[in-house]
Write an enzyme that holds these catalytic residues in place. Structure first.
Site, PDB file in Angstrom:
ATOM      1  N   THR A 160       0.828  -1.207   0.000  1.00 12.97           N
ATOM      2  CA  THR A 160       0.000   0.000   0.000  1.00 12.97           C
ATOM      3  C   THR A 160       0.861   1.255   0.000  1.00 12.97           C
ATOM      4  O   THR A 160       1.995   1.236   0.514  1.00 12.97           O
ATOM      5  CB  THR A 160      -0.906  -0.013   1.255  1.00 12.97           C
ATOM      6  OG1 THR A 160      -1.423   1.300   1.465  1.00 12.97           O
ATOM      7  CG2 THR A 160      -0.140  -0.402   2.517  1.00 12.97           C
ATOM      8  N   ASP A 161       0.305   2.343  -0.525  1.00 12.57           N
ATOM      9  CA  ASP A 161       1.032   3.622  -0.473  1.00 12.57           C
ATOM     10  C   ASP A 161       1.175   4.124   0.959  1.00 12.57           C
ATOM     11  O   ASP A 161       1.966   5.027   1.226  1.00 12.57           O
ATOM     12  CB  ASP A 161       0.333   4.683  -1.347  1.00 12.57           C
ATOM     13  CG  ASP A 161      -1.094   5.009  -0.919  1.00 12.57           C
ATOM     14  OD1 ASP A 161      -1.631   4.348  -0.001  1.00 12.57           O
ATOM     15  OD2 ASP A 161      -1.681   5.942  -1.513  1.00 12.57           O
ATOM     16  N   GLU A 162       0.386   3.535   1.885  1.00 13.59           N
ATOM     17  CA  GLU A 162       0.427   4.018   3.265  1.00 13.59           C
ATOM     18  C   GLU A 162       1.780   3.748   3.930  1.00 13.59           C
ATOM     19  O   GLU A 162       2.093   4.342   4.960  1.00 13.59           O
ATOM     20  CB  GLU A 162      -0.734   3.427   4.081  1.00 13.59           C
ATOM     21  CG  GLU A 162      -2.068   3.823   3.468  1.00 13.59           C
ATOM     22  CD  GLU A 162      -3.301   3.538   4.318  1.00 13.59           C
ATOM     23  OE1 GLU A 162      -3.178   3.478   5.552  1.00 13.59           O
ATOM     24  OE2 GLU A 162      -4.376   3.385   3.731  1.00 13.59           O
ATOM     25  N   TYR A 187      -1.453  -0.397  11.145  1.00 11.53           N
ATOM     26  CA  TYR A 187      -1.697  -1.058   9.851  1.00 11.53           C
ATOM     27  C   TYR A 187      -0.538  -0.794   8.895  1.00 11.53           C
ATOM     28  O   TYR A 187       0.066  -1.734   8.361  1.00 11.53           O
ATOM     29  CB  TYR A 187      -3.014  -0.560   9.236  1.00 11.53           C
ATOM     30  CG  TYR A 187      -3.128  -0.862   7.749  1.00 11.53           C
ATOM     31  CD1 TYR A 187      -3.249  -2.162   7.287  1.00 11.53           C
ATOM     32  CD2 TYR A 187      -3.099   0.177   6.804  1.00 11.53           C
ATOM     33  CE1 TYR A 187      -3.333  -2.435   5.916  1.00 11.53           C
ATOM     34  CE2 TYR A 187      -3.185  -0.091   5.441  1.00 11.53           C
ATOM     35  CZ  TYR A 187      -3.296  -1.398   5.001  1.00 11.53           C
ATOM     36  OH  TYR A 187      -3.363  -1.660   3.655  1.00 11.53           O
ATOM     37  N   LYS A 219       2.334  -3.353   7.250  1.00  9.43           N
ATOM     38  CA  LYS A 219       2.540  -3.553   5.811  1.00  9.43           C
ATOM     39  C   LYS A 219       3.977  -3.193   5.424  1.00  9.43           C
ATOM     40  O   LYS A 219       4.602  -3.868   4.594  1.00  9.43           O
ATOM     41  CB  LYS A 219       1.550  -2.700   5.005  1.00  9.43           C
ATOM     42  CG  LYS A 219       0.090  -3.084   5.148  1.00  9.43           C
ATOM     43  CD  LYS A 219      -0.256  -4.457   4.590  1.00  9.43           C
ATOM     44  CE  LYS A 219      -0.217  -4.526   3.088  1.00  9.43           C
ATOM     45  NZ  LYS A 219      -0.674  -5.856   2.588  1.00  9.43           N
TER      46      LYS A 219
END
Ligand code: NAD
Ligand code: TYD
Length: 339
Positions: A125-127, A153, A157
């Site tokens: 994810t870009d997060e 979260y 990741k």
């Protein structure tokens, strides 16, 4: 080709299975999913009778169970979608995020080493890049942006991504990683912004906007994400990371207003609530690499994708009514009562 798709009963995984089985009918697709609260076999109804489709209810943390499936199926490619995926849940219970997202990834990669595969693809994810300031629209996440996660979260990741990189470098595991921006489309669990607002508005319930609603997300129609992953596993270079996003930045409040308007509801339903702890301000992907190297471009414009999505939720009320009327009610009360 034989693929194992983990987390294939969730939002993006099920969209991926439906897409790839149409695009590559000769491939065999195995879905491995623990069916947590977010996994729903209803999502896979359209492929369940396809002879090239197999489902295993299994947990990616369960080494023995995962190894058995690899031994029996001898897959060529693994695409790991399985994860705990909701930031708000990671704030109330970080432990399961580390267990599933980090340790589960490790178990899968160990299985890949033991049984031999052609490609392990990690859906990230870009997060993992943290966030960008709201007053610097010139800044974007590239594959070189340092990892700087904000929530349990995104930290889980990011940890998984580091482990994937290490397995590639140390053991020569043929890995790729993709980091996509926020997805929307059919089968998204109604705890995430867009389906939550649609289902609440349909029930004339308050629409809880965190903080001042000015946080920015970069939205991509789920099928465009699926197409990008398909390209990466077939044409992408082993050891590489690919950012995926369609330059479609929107303030949360503007999305909520689009939904309210499309459903013919009143903006009076919009309720500003206490902000999320550690709330990331802005995500914005620079997709130049995947465009230049693999020719990927998003195909669905937001204005069309959001209308298609709203229509899907209107046409499939049973799907989400079953969720919001069930166990999910307890979660909703916990998250939003007295907020
Ligand atoms: P989701 O929560 O809808 O689905 C997750 C799926 O994984 C569910 O079917 C669930 O049953 C399964 N699962 C969870 N724990 C498992 C375990 N221990 N063993 C086996 N299966 C398990 O998530 P999603 O939105 O479809 O996201 C899929 C992937 O894409 C995730 O890795 C997420 O980090 C990533 N991602 C999501 C977005 C987004 O906007 N939703 C954006 C970028 C990346
Ligand atoms: P979400 O769909 O949870 O995705 P993510 O946090 O991974 O980006 O949330 C998208 C944005 O919408 C995020 O800025 C938080 C905000 N949001 C609300 O304002 N109200 C809500 O009820 C939810 C679920 C999210």
């Amino acid at each position: 080709m034989k693929l194992i798709v983990t987390g294939g009963a969730g939002f993006i995984g099920s969209n991926y299975i439906i897409y790839t089985m149409k695009a590559h009918p000769e491939d065999q697709v195995i879905c491995l999913d623990a069916l947590t609260y977010a996994g729903n076999l209803e999502n896979l109804k359209s492929v369940e009778n396809n002879p090239n489709f197999t489902f295993y209810k299994e947990d990616i943390r369960n080494r023995e169970g995962v190894y058995k499936i690899f031994e029996k199926e001898k897959p060529d490619v693994i695409i790991n979608f399985a994860a705990e995926s909701h930031v708000d849940r990671s704030i109330t219970n970080p432990q399961i995020f580390v267990e599933t997202n980090v340790l589960g990834t490790q178990v899968l990669m160990d299985a890949c080493r033991k049984y031999g595969i052609k490609r392990y693809h990690q859906v990230s994810t870009d997060e993992v890049y943290g966030d960008l300031p709201l007053d610097r629209p010139d800044l974007f996440f590239t594959e070189q942006t340092p990892i700087h996660a904000s929530s349990p979260y995104s930290a889980s990741k990011a940890s998984a991504d580091l482990l994937v990189g290490a397995y590639h470098r140390t053991f020569g595991l043929p890995c790729t990683i993709s980091r996509c921006s926020n997805n929307y489309g059919p089968y998204q669990f109604p705890e995430k912004l867009i389906p939550l607002m649609i289902s609440n508005a349909e029930h004339d319930k308050p629409l809880p906007v965190y903080g001042n609603g000015m946080n920015v997300r970069d939205w991509l129609y789920v099928e465009d994400h699926c197409k990008a992953i398909d390209l990466i596993i077939r044409k992408g270079t082993v050891g590489e990371i690919y950012n995926i996003g369609g330059h479609n930045e929107m303030h949360n409040i503007d999305i909520v207003k689009i939904i309210v308007k499309a459903l013919g509801k009143s903006e009076d339903l919009i309720t500003y609530v206490k902000d999320r702890a550690g709330h990331d301000r802005r995500y914005a992907i620079d997709p130049t690499k995947i465009h230049n190297e693999l020719g990927w471009l998003p195909e669905t414009m937001f204005k069309d994708g959001i209308q298609k999505t709203i229509q899907w939720y209107l046409d499939n009320k049973d799907w989400w009514e079953n969720i919001v009327n069930g166990e999910y009610q307890n979660y909703y009360k916990k998250m939003y009562e007295n907020r």
